[in-house]
Design an enzyme around this catalytic site. Structure first.
Site, short mmCIF file in Angstrom:
data_model
loop_
_atom_site.label_atom_id
_atom_site.label_comp_id
_atom_site.label_asym_id
_atom_site.label_seq_id
_atom_site.Cartn_x
_atom_site.Cartn_y
_atom_site.Cartn_z
N TYR A 1 31.79 -24.85 16.76
CA TYR A 1 31.41 -23.57 17.36
C TYR A 1 30.11 -23.69 18.15
O TYR A 1 29.99 -23.23 19.27
CB TYR A 1 31.27 -22.49 16.29
CG TYR A 1 30.66 -21.21 16.82
CD1 TYR A 1 31.34 -20.45 17.77
CD2 TYR A 1 29.41 -20.78 16.42
CE1 TYR A 1 30.79 -19.29 18.28
CE2 TYR A 1 28.85 -19.61 16.92
CZ TYR A 1 29.54 -18.87 17.86
OH TYR A 1 29.00 -17.72 18.37
N SER B 1 22.89 -18.89 19.33
CA SER B 1 21.69 -19.67 18.98
C SER B 1 22.07 -20.88 18.13
O SER B 1 21.26 -21.78 17.94
CB SER B 1 20.67 -18.79 18.26
OG SER B 1 21.22 -18.30 17.05
#
Length: 144
Positions: A142, A119
């Site tokens: 990331y 998310s």
């Protein structure tokens, strides 16, 4: 059905494997233990085929994908701070490793690859829960 789970001993993999086994599926687990831990699935060690290896190893993935129906890729360097500190290692694992999984699955005749992503790709969205229709706003290597 035979399933390859990469990142087998990590956060998601150690939840998926018991569910897959309980549903009657054969599981092949792959992990390099960079972030996953062997003890996460010690109780399933005799119920699966396990390979200690890395998704950056394309020949290994190609060999494994010749025998499986589905691939659930969950191997990643899943750390925002680590990705900022070492973006090259993060890219090698997360981007290049994912590409290797997709190439091996294609070449091995895998029926389907079922991806899950972080998310973090949606940044600091105020929409909860996040969903795939949200615009992405990666704030770290990331997340990207």
């Amino acid at each position: 059905m035979k399933v390859l789970v990469t990142g087998h001993d990590g956060y998601i993999g150690c939840v998926l494997t018991p569910m897959l086994r309980e549903a009657g599926h054969e599981v092949v687990g792959l992990d390099n233990f960079l972030t996953g831990k062997k003890e996460n699935l010690a109780s399933f060690a005799d119920k699966i085929e396990f390979i200690e290896g890395d998704i950056r190893d394309l020949p290994l993935l190609t060999r494994l994908c010749k025998d499986v129906d589905y691939v659930l890729p969950h191997a990643a360097l899943a750390s925002v701070p680590w990705s900022v500190e070492d973006p090259i290692a993060t890219h090698e694992h997360n981007a290049n490793g994912t590409l290797n999984v997709l190439l091996a699955a294609r070449d091995g005749g895998v029926k389907k690859v079922v991806m899950a992503v972080t998310s973090a790709a949606y940044g600091n969205s105020e929409v909860i829960p996040a969903h795939e229709d949200l615009p992405t706003m990666a704030l770290s290597p990331y997340a990207a």
